[in-house]
Design an enzyme around this catalytic site. Structure first.
Site, PDB file in Angstrom:
ATOM      1  N   HIS A 483      -6.373   0.143   1.908  1.00  0.00           N
ATOM      2  CA  HIS A 483      -7.552   0.682   2.595  1.00  0.00           C
ATOM      3  C   HIS A 483      -7.811   2.129   2.180  1.00  0.00           C
ATOM      4  CE1 HIS A 483     -10.396   0.882   6.053  1.00  0.00           C
ATOM      5  NE2 HIS A 483     -10.052   2.170   6.031  1.00  0.00           N
ATOM      6  N   GLU A 484      -6.764   2.943   2.180  1.00  0.00           N
ATOM      7  CA  GLU A 484      -6.938   4.358   1.834  1.00  0.00           C
ATOM      8  C   GLU A 484      -7.245   4.533   0.353  1.00  0.00           C
ATOM      9  OE1 GLU A 484      -7.350   6.201   4.246  1.00  0.00           O
ATOM     10  OE2 GLU A 484      -6.456   4.942   5.790  1.00  0.00           O
ATOM     11  N   HIS A 487     -10.860   4.139  -0.242  1.00  0.00           N
ATOM     12  CA  HIS A 487     -11.663   5.306   0.134  1.00  0.00           C
ATOM     13  C   HIS A 487     -11.821   6.294  -1.025  1.00  0.00           C
ATOM     14  CE1 HIS A 487     -12.934   4.780   4.185  1.00  0.00           C
ATOM     15  NE2 HIS A 487     -11.711   4.617   4.668  1.00  0.00           N
ATOM     16  N   GLU A 506     -16.372   2.970   5.719  1.00  0.00           N
ATOM     17  CA  GLU A 506     -15.311   2.216   6.384  1.00  0.00           C
ATOM     18  C   GLU A 506     -15.478   0.719   6.149  1.00  0.00           C
ATOM     19  OE1 GLU A 506     -12.567   3.016   7.730  1.00  0.00           O
ATOM     20  OE2 GLU A 506     -12.831   5.174   7.696  1.00  0.00           O
TER      21      GLU A 506
END
Length: 810
Positions: A483-484, A487, A506
């Site tokens: 997930h990070e 980003h 997000e």
């Protein structure tokens, strides 16, 4: 008057007048003192006139004459003192032996993978309706307004950049031949030439930024500080064009400042790190907070030799000893980024190293065709502001795994070595296979202290991870890491026009988290589809619960010319908008990922997340078609979940319940319900041996199992004991243990209250909700447990989390 706001509830004002003046580069020169819990030093701002003023000038307007809202006027509470005598030369302590003057147009000598190293070279807030862009009338002095909070500003002065040796090369440009030789104008023109140097001269640019930041002052400026801003003016200067374009600010942070957290790590050693919320970086340094204010930066940070300084920087900084016991760390960034993405962490971190290089699996089944994976190879240019672009480097385009380091407190070293070190190259490789070249040249991963308020946070070149992702195997750690990493593309490389568009980044990160993690695990198509459906059901259930327990007005996306907000009630504890990208088929996931990759080559590094999304017809279609919404996108933004989305989501939820992994969980739930019924009927009699035949479940399946069991009115202590023993719940990841703690609290299972206490102490990023559960049952033992845990954790707890818990308890 400045607005009186509660940063825990209200949108914060973005006070900086970015349409008149833009910060193009920051040079920070700071000392970190753990005894006083203060960061102090200097920051030099290099400025350019903003777009609004340039438009006004091009139409022949005299300065900035338009009216502005009286409510946006700022009354400074602390007027800066200006001595009569001239300012002396600044004695900066910055050390920059890493750079040498580069000749004009000198070739970039960074290493092949774009990882700029000191050794190898010569050199999440919403916008507010209270925002204001201060303008000037008639004979009033121009005000430069910066976002600032909880800072002690000691001095502001103009920097005499014309005094820098060798700077005369910036006065020989043809553009300057007709410029007045008045010294102030000459200084501003030098800054203009410096900030507009072409990207292939980035080293020369950084060198002269360093030299200029150390130049003597040439006159102090008037300043005033308010609750949310710093106002700076120069007597007699009425337009942004005439205002000094290089200014130096001497300041100190305050121990109570909300941009940084002073605490101790898991080994009991002092540390400090940036929060990322609730007020971004305005309590770390005076800056321009709006995401559209893109800038570069460089920073020299000094602290005691026992500490390690990590920062969002392109180079892998190595400490330089200045004097006995004092080390200096230097980082820089050449990609223009919002000031809110600046991140720093100082502590006694240990680098987690391994004695072998893990093999990165490259199963061709999951590799994009060459035409997609290397789609940038023949590309001549990218669609972003100019900077030293990695995509123009063939070596970077072939770099599946960027250089990475892992830092953690001493007591977590072994855990990181066992799980995290092996996961990072797998997740990076999966991201590369999906989207191509990594936006950033390197990555540091830091396990932050236990009071960190979320499971993870991504910043340029560095990721913060909560210690809660480490226990319980690979699953939670891997998904959060994916997930990070996502980003890096969505939220950092492609940013929001303002913070109200953050929900879109997000959504992309959540969608890509599943794609990356499936590829990192090397799942088959069927396995990927099954996990996707299971994950979709879990997110749907969370959304359903929030819709049922939130007010109607908190479920509306306000819209105007662009989306203005998505309320936190739409989000789960990780900030995930569940209405975005509910894709059922993993083949669709791959098609969508391919569509993202193709789009990235056209719009890299821009600041228009919503426009980017709307231009992608594939995803616009998903937003509408996957939820069977017969309305335009604009109508969708203005709809409510209850009236327009609830029915389609209910239908989708029923579909996901039929998937293989969900059906397996349903079968296990039935077994446990029957077991519970038999235990209740048999009383204290020992249960039969054949009652304990249960299947092994995946972590997400365990989460769903426990959620289903939470819907049961009564579970006996022996049933709960059997649950814990069968699945070893105390050793599972934090998502599973959180549901286990909910079961313990709901059914007043006293024997496992120690599990709840441990969770509240060690998993503060996820434990806030449990305090409410402990209080709502009105059970004396549970309330005593809540008070005890809060008293032990309150001093070190995240401020906003502590306030929420206090409201629950008192």
């Amino acid at each position: 008057m400045e607005p009186q706001l509660d940063p825990m509830k209200d949108d914060l004002p973005l006070m900086a007048n970015t349409s008149h003046m833009l910060v193009k580069h920051y040079v920070l020169d700071l000392d970190v003192d753990f005894k006083s819990q203060v960061i102090e030093g200097f920051i030099v701002l290099f400025l350019e006139t903003g777009s609004r003023y340039r438009r006004a000038s091009s139409t022949g307007e005299e300065g900035c004459q338009s009216q502005f809202d009286e409510t946006c006027k700022i009354r400074g509470s602390e007027q800066g003192h200006v001595p009569v005598s001239n300012a002396s030369a600044c004695s900066s302590k910055m050390e920059y032996n890493d750079f040498a003057v580069c000749g004009k147009g000198e070739k970039d000598t960074s290493d092949k993978n774009g990882n700029h190293s000191n050794e190898e070279q010569a050199s999440g807030i919403s916008s507010s309706k209270n925002c204001c862009d201060i303008e000037n009338h008639g004979n009033e002095d121009f005000l430069l307004v910066l976002d600032c909070c909880d800072l002690s500003v000691l001095k502001v002065e103009e920097v005499d950049v014309a005094a820098v040796s060798g700077i005369e090369k910036f006065t020989r440009s043809a553009k300057l031949t007709d410029v007045s030789k008045e010294l102030a104008n000459l200084r501003n023109q030098i800054v203009h030439e410096l900030v507009t140097l072409p990207s292939d001269r980035w080293k020369e640019q950084l060198y002269y930024y360093t030299c200029c930041s150390q130049a003597p002052g040439c006159g102090e400026l008037l300043f005033a500080t308010g609750t949310w801003s710093l106002e700076i003016r120069k007597s007699g200067i009425r337009t942004p064009a005439d205002f000094p374009h290089a200014i130096r600010i001497q300041y100190k942070t305050k121990p109570e400042g909300r941009s940084v957290t002073w605490t101790t790590d898991q080994s009991g050693r002092p540390c400090v790190y940036t929060m990322g919320s609730p007020i971004n970086n305005r309590a770390l340094f005076p800056c321009q907070e709006p995401p559209i204010a893109l800038s570069t930066w460089q920073a020299s940070v000094r602290t005691a030799a026992s500490f390690v300084v990590l920062m969002s920087g392109e180079n892998s900084a190595e400490p330089v000893q200045l004097q006995e016991g004092i080390m200096s760390w230097y980082y820089y960034v050449t990609m223009p980024m919002p000031a809110s993405t600046f991140t720093i962490a100082v502590g006694c971190w240990q680098e987690v190293k391994q004695s072998f290089t893990p093999a990165v699996q490259t199963n061709n089944e999951f590799s994009l065709p060459c035409s997609q994976a290397d789609f940038r190879w023949h590309e001549e240019s990218c669609g972003h502001v100019e900077y030293p672009c990695r995509f123009q480097s063939p070596a970077a385009r072939l770099q599946r795994v960027i250089p990475y380091r892992v830092f953690a407190p001493w007591c977590l070293m072994k855990c990181c070595e066992e799980h995290l070190l092996q996961l990072i190259p797998q997740c990076l490789s999966a991201a590369y296979t999906t989207l191509g070249t990594h936006p950033f040249s390197r990555l540091d991963v830091l396990i932050v202290p236990s009071n960190f308020s979320s499971l993870g946070m991504a910043s340029p070149h560095i990721i913060f991870l909560s210690q809660s992702v480490l226990p319980g195997g690979r699953h939670l750690c891997g998904t959060r890491l994916c997930h990070e990493i996502a980003h890096a593309w969505f939220g950092l490389a492609i940013g929001a026009r303002d913070w109200t568009e953050e929900w879109i980044s997000e959504g992309f990160a959540t969608f890509l988290e599943d794609v990356f993690w499936a590829r990192a695990q090397q799942l088959s198509h069927d396995e990927e589809k099954a996990q996707q459906e299971l994950k979709a059901l879990l997110r749907w259930r969370r959304l359903r619960d929030e819709v049922q327990n939130s007010e109607e007005e908190l479920q509306v996306l306000r819209s105007g010319l662009t989306v203005e907000s998505i309320f936190t009630n739409w989000l789960d504890s990780s900030g995930i908008p569940k209405v975005l990208f509910l894709i059922e088929d993993p083949i669709d996931c791959r098609t969508a990922a391919s569509s993202i990759a193709q789009k990235l080559k056209l719009h890299s590094y821009c600041c228009k997340m919503l426009n980017w999304l709307l231009e992608m017809k594939y995803f616009s279609g998903i937003l509408l078609l996957s939820m069977s919404l017969k309305m335009s996108f604009a109508s969708f933004l203005q709809s409510t979940l209850k009236s327009q989305i609830r029915k389609p989501l209910l239908e989708e939820g029923e579909t996901w319940k039929e998937s293989r992994l969900v059906q397996q969980v349903s079968g296990e739930v039935t077994k446990w319900i029957r077991t519970n019924q038999r235990i209740r009927k048999s009383g204290k009699k020992k249960r039969r041996q054949d009652e304990g035949t249960f299947q092994k479940l995946l972590p997400d399946q365990l989460v769903l199992l426990l959620e289903y069991l939470l819907e049961e009115k009564t579970l006996c202590p022996r049933t709960l004991q059997g649950l814990e023993k069968t699945y070893q719940l105390r050793d599972q990841d934090a998502e599973v243990r959180h549901r286990w703690c909910e079961l313990v609290v709901k059914h007043k299972y006293v024997s496992a209250y120690g599990d709840v206490e441990k969770f509240l102490r060690e998993d503060q990023a996820m434990g806030v909700y449990l305090y409410g559960e402990l209080m709502v049952n009105e059970d004396a033992k549970q309330q005593e447990l809540a008070y005890k845990c809060f008293a032990a954790a309150r001093e070190q707890m995240d401020v906003s989390s502590a306030k929420v818990v206090a409201e629950m308890l008192f």
